[in-house]
Motif scaffolding. Structure first.
Motif, PDB file in Angstrom:
ATOM      1  N   ASP A   1       0.819  -1.211   0.000  1.00 18.20           N
ATOM      2  CA  ASP A   1       0.000   0.000   0.000  1.00 18.20           C
ATOM      3  C   ASP A   1       0.854   1.262   0.000  1.00 18.20           C
ATOM      4  O   ASP A   1       0.334   2.370   0.148  1.00 18.20           O
ATOM      5  N   MET A   2       2.162   1.096  -0.134  1.00 20.43           N
ATOM      6  CA  MET A   2       3.082   2.218  -0.055  1.00 20.43           C
ATOM      7  C   MET A   2       3.846   2.391  -1.356  1.00 20.43           C
ATOM      8  O   MET A   2       3.976   1.450  -2.144  1.00 20.43           O
ATOM      9  N   LYS A   3       4.359   3.600  -1.574  1.00 22.47           N
ATOM     10  CA  LYS A   3       5.319   3.821  -2.643  1.00 22.47           C
ATOM     11  C   LYS A   3       6.692   3.598  -2.032  1.00 22.47           C
ATOM     12  O   LYS A   3       7.146   4.383  -1.176  1.00 22.47           O
TER      13      LYS A   3
ATOM     14  N   ASP B   1       7.089   7.112   0.209  1.00 24.09           N
ATOM     15  CA  ASP B   1       6.388   7.257   1.492  1.00 24.09           C
ATOM     16  C   ASP B   1       7.272   6.976   2.702  1.00 24.09           C
ATOM     17  O   ASP B   1       6.774   6.918   3.827  1.00 24.09           O
ATOM     18  N   VAL B   2       8.563   6.787   2.503  1.00 24.86           N
ATOM     19  CA  VAL B   2       9.450   6.354   3.580  1.00 24.86           C
ATOM     20  C   VAL B   2      10.296   7.512   4.093  1.00 24.86           C
ATOM     21  O   VAL B   2      10.953   8.208   3.314  1.00 24.86           O
ATOM     22  N   ASP B   3      10.280   7.718   5.396  1.00 19.44           N
ATOM     23  CA  ASP B   3      11.116   8.733   6.025  1.00 19.44           C
ATOM     24  C   ASP B   3      12.559   8.237   6.072  1.00 19.44           C
ATOM     25  O   ASP B   3      12.830   7.134   6.589  1.00 19.44           O
TER      26      ASP B   3
ATOM     27  N   ALA C   1      11.840  -3.855  -0.205  1.00 21.12           N
ATOM     28  CA  ALA C   1      11.090  -4.179  -1.421  1.00 21.12           C
ATOM     29  C   ALA C   1      11.355  -5.618  -1.851  1.00 21.12           C
ATOM     30  O   ALA C   1      10.433  -6.338  -2.273  1.00 21.12           O
ATOM     31  N   ARG C   2      12.596  -6.056  -1.740  1.00 23.50           N
ATOM     32  CA  ARG C   2      12.941  -7.432  -2.071  1.00 23.50           C
ATOM     33  C   ARG C   2      12.256  -8.399  -1.103  1.00 23.50           C
ATOM     34  O   ARG C   2      11.766  -9.468  -1.506  1.00 23.50           O
TER      35      ARG C   2
END
Length: 203
Positions: A137-139, A148-150, A167-168
């Motif tokens: 649900d995130m980019k 979407d990650v800090d 991601a992997r």
């Protein structure tokens, strides 16, 4: 002189070989225990687990399917990326069956002390960006790259590596949880499924 040097080299080689024989088993046991500790850290309580070995872009990935009471309790993915500032970053990522990230444990990194190494700190911005969320649900990119990650302060490269490993891990989780044999989108292929291993429980 040649004979003396040859003798010294022979003795030194014998000593190194002896040390390897003596330390090989304890090192293997320590690595096995570190894996068990990481599984317990990122997964809900479980009774046993099976491990599936995958390959993504030439990099090894292991997916541990944890079972409790005959039901899947979660999946732990041992993932790696080569994109760290200091080289490889290896992580254990725990997923609930729903796909939510339960917890993340950084197993290996060589990042800059005080900057990239903060990815190991409890409650750091990277883990807080993922914990309790479904990566689907995130980019999956740091905010500097429109995601979407800090990111960690002053450690964008390390942060990108962390996201790449995540991601992997998510791709491997999807592959195994769906029972697929290949993931065309990531190039992941399944190579082997190992037998059930004894698991543990969270304290």
């Amino acid at each position: 002189m040649v004979a003396v040097l040859a003798g010294i080299c022979l003795v030194a080689s014998a000593c190194v070989g002896a040390i390897y024989v003596v330390t090989a088993e304890p090192i293997a046991q320590a690595k096995a225990q570190a894996t068990v500790d990481a599984l317990n850290n990122v997964l809900p309580a479980f009774d046993e687990n099976t491990v599936t070995e995958l390959e993504q872009d030439g990099l090894p990935v292991k997916v541990y399917t944890a079972v409790a009471g005959g039901q899947v309790a979660g999946y732990a993915v041992e993932t790696v990326t080569k994109n760290g500032f200091g080289g490889a970053v290896r992580m254990m990522v725990g997923f609930l069956p729903s796909g939510q990230v339960n917890n993340v444990n950084v197993l290996e990194q060589s990042e800059t002390p005080g900057l990239g190494t903060k990815m190991c700190d409890e409650g750091n911005p990277l883990i807080m960006s993922f914990q309790g969320k479904n990566p689907g649900d995130m980019k999956l990119a740091v905010k500097k790259d429109g995601g979407d990650v800090d990111a960690l302060t002053a450690a964008t490269i390390s942060s990108r590596a962390y996201v790449d490993a995540m991601a992997r891990a998510y791709a491997a989780f999807k592959q195994v949880s769906a029972g697929e044999t290949a993931d065309a989108a990531t190039g992941a292929t399944q190579s082997e499924s190992q037998p059930t291993q004894e698991g543990g429980e969270n304290e």
